[in-house]
Write an enzyme that holds these catalytic residues in place. Sequence first.
Site, PDB file in Angstrom:
ATOM      1  N   ARG A  32       0.862  -1.176   0.000  1.00 19.63           N
ATOM      2  CA  ARG A  32       0.000   0.000   0.000  1.00 19.63           C
ATOM      3  C   ARG A  32       0.903   1.233   0.000  1.00 19.63           C
ATOM      4  O   ARG A  32       2.034   1.180   0.504  1.00 19.63           O
ATOM      5  CB  ARG A  32      -0.899   0.021   1.233  1.00 19.63           C
ATOM      6  CG  ARG A  32      -1.838  -1.180   1.363  1.00 19.63           C
ATOM      7  CD  ARG A  32      -2.646  -1.093   2.644  1.00 19.63           C
ATOM      8  NE  ARG A  32      -3.587  -2.201   2.790  1.00 19.63           N
ATOM      9  CZ  ARG A  32      -3.322  -3.339   3.432  1.00 19.63           C
ATOM     10  NH1 ARG A  32      -2.131  -3.508   3.995  1.00 19.63           N
ATOM     11  NH2 ARG A  32      -4.235  -4.300   3.522  1.00 19.63           N
TER      12      ARG A  32
ATOM     13  N   LYS B  71      -2.544  -2.350   7.778  1.00 20.24           N
ATOM     14  CA  LYS B  71      -3.762  -1.857   8.419  1.00 20.24           C
ATOM     15  C   LYS B  71      -3.909  -2.465   9.803  1.00 20.24           C
ATOM     16  O   LYS B  71      -3.609  -3.631  10.017  1.00 20.24           O
ATOM     17  CB  LYS B  71      -4.990  -2.194   7.559  1.00 20.24           C
ATOM     18  CG  LYS B  71      -5.115  -1.340   6.313  1.00 20.24           C
ATOM     19  CD  LYS B  71      -6.428  -1.613   5.607  1.00 20.24           C
ATOM     20  CE  LYS B  71      -6.612  -0.683   4.419  1.00 20.24           C
ATOM     21  NZ  LYS B  71      -7.898  -0.933   3.728  1.00 20.24           N
TER      22      LYS B  71
ATOM     23  N   ARG C  10      -0.344  -1.782  -6.889  1.00 15.56           N
ATOM     24  CA  ARG C  10      -0.644  -2.890  -5.968  1.00 15.56           C
ATOM     25  C   ARG C  10      -1.607  -3.875  -6.641  1.00 15.56           C
ATOM     26  O   ARG C  10      -1.421  -5.094  -6.561  1.00 15.56           O
ATOM     27  CB  ARG C  10      -1.250  -2.330  -4.687  1.00 15.56           C
ATOM     28  CG  ARG C  10      -1.694  -3.365  -3.655  1.00 15.56           C
ATOM     29  CD  ARG C  10      -2.074  -2.648  -2.372  1.00 15.56           C
ATOM     30  NE  ARG C  10      -2.923  -3.411  -1.477  1.00 15.56           N
ATOM     31  CZ  ARG C  10      -2.484  -4.255  -0.542  1.00 15.56           C
ATOM     32  NH1 ARG C  10      -1.189  -4.453  -0.389  1.00 15.56           N
ATOM     33  NH2 ARG C  10      -3.331  -4.888   0.258  1.00 15.56           N
TER      34      ARG C  10
ATOM     35  N   HIS D 190      -4.134  -9.019   3.625  1.00 16.07           N
ATOM     36  CA  HIS D 190      -5.589  -9.037   3.788  1.00 16.07           C
ATOM     37  C   HIS D 190      -5.970  -9.912   4.983  1.00 16.07           C
ATOM     38  O   HIS D 190      -5.463 -11.036   5.112  1.00 16.07           O
ATOM     39  CB  HIS D 190      -6.276  -9.593   2.538  1.00 16.07           C
ATOM     40  CG  HIS D 190      -6.222  -8.671   1.364  1.00 16.07           C
ATOM     41  ND1 HIS D 190      -6.426  -9.092   0.063  1.00 16.07           N
ATOM     42  CD2 HIS D 190      -6.013  -7.325   1.294  1.00 16.07           C
ATOM     43  CE1 HIS D 190      -6.329  -8.063  -0.750  1.00 16.07           C
ATOM     44  NE2 HIS D 190      -6.078  -6.985  -0.024  1.00 16.07           N
TER      45      HIS D 190
ATOM     46  N   TYR E 284      -9.446 -10.696  -6.920  1.00 16.00           N
ATOM     47  CA  TYR E 284      -8.435 -10.701  -7.981  1.00 16.00           C
ATOM     48  C   TYR E 284      -8.601 -11.887  -8.909  1.00 16.00           C
ATOM     49  O   TYR E 284      -8.120 -11.850 -10.049  1.00 16.00           O
ATOM     50  CB  TYR E 284      -7.032 -10.672  -7.368  1.00 16.00           C
ATOM     51  CG  TYR E 284      -6.708  -9.345  -6.753  1.00 16.00           C
ATOM     52  CD1 TYR E 284      -6.442  -8.237  -7.547  1.00 16.00           C
ATOM     53  CD2 TYR E 284      -6.700  -9.167  -5.370  1.00 16.00           C
ATOM     54  CE1 TYR E 284      -6.167  -7.000  -6.987  1.00 16.00           C
ATOM     55  CE2 TYR E 284      -6.429  -7.932  -4.804  1.00 16.00           C
ATOM     56  CZ  TYR E 284      -6.168  -6.860  -5.620  1.00 16.00           C
ATOM     57  OH  TYR E 284      -5.903  -5.632  -5.060  1.00 16.00           O
TER      58      TYR E 284
END
Length: 310
Positions: free
Chosen positions: A159, A183, A259, A282, A291
């Site tokens: 990211r 995150k 990304r 994730h 994806y």
Amino acid sequence: MKQPIAGDERVAIIAHDDAQAIAAFVERVWSEDGLADRTLEAYRQDLEGLARWLATRGRNLAAASREDLSSYHAAQPVSVRSMARRQSSFRRFYAHLARNEPSRENPTLLMQRPKTPRGLPKALAEREVEALLAAPDAGTPLGQRDRAMLELMYASGLRVSELVELSLGNYNPRQGVLRVTGKGGKDRLVPVGQVALEHIDRYLSTVRPLHLKPGSRPDPLFLSVRGQGMTRQMFWTIVKRHAQSVGILARRVSPHVLRHSFATHLLNHGADLRALQMLLGHSALSTTQIYTLVAREGLKRLHAAHHPRG
């Protein structure tokens, strides 16, 4: 309370009790869930907007009803995605209040959630990525820095916030990995390809020392010419400028597109979905599975373009 004139909600003062309730809520979700600063700020802004609107009607957040929230949504129209985020803010806030006072009615319980369209991530073609990576002038210090950042972004699927916040201590060239804080403050180890390693090492040995200033904090891996850490906005500008220089439309490229391209190209070349989930950081496999749809669409276009009956 005296009824204010129309438009007062734009300048209405948030009641002291509401300001305290919002601050307590933000503090709680930060301490319990470790949410990113941008998410916390979005929650704060959503709740402050509602509090100002309620204040013009002589009400506060604690006393808001389901009808109040419905009226607010109708009076303050936003996009479907913004509406979904706003409702998420309200649901979490009123669940927080009900947790403190179990007898309190939660006005968000029966509210219908907006259906957000599931857009597919936009990825560049591999030849476009190659052109973008080669765009910076490696004969200049800034060109070497930009090339190293672009190579690393594509090689590791970071990211943009993860890229610009990378510290020198989290880069391990001997093992060829990075320790990335993603995150929610979650750390993960991400491999770096050999080509990216070579560009980063060249940048570290010849360019980064030029940008270090006396007394500057030496921690960030990538530095601006002022000796400070890069920002997301700076890197966004870098990507746009180099994309335009090789003829890629500016609206089609952004740091996040790199990304997406990383993930899509790995899947196209046979990567395992679980491994890709770990690389991207994730928390849920369902986030990574989108994806597979991107890769499927690419195969359909390939078939349509080249099959005699496509």
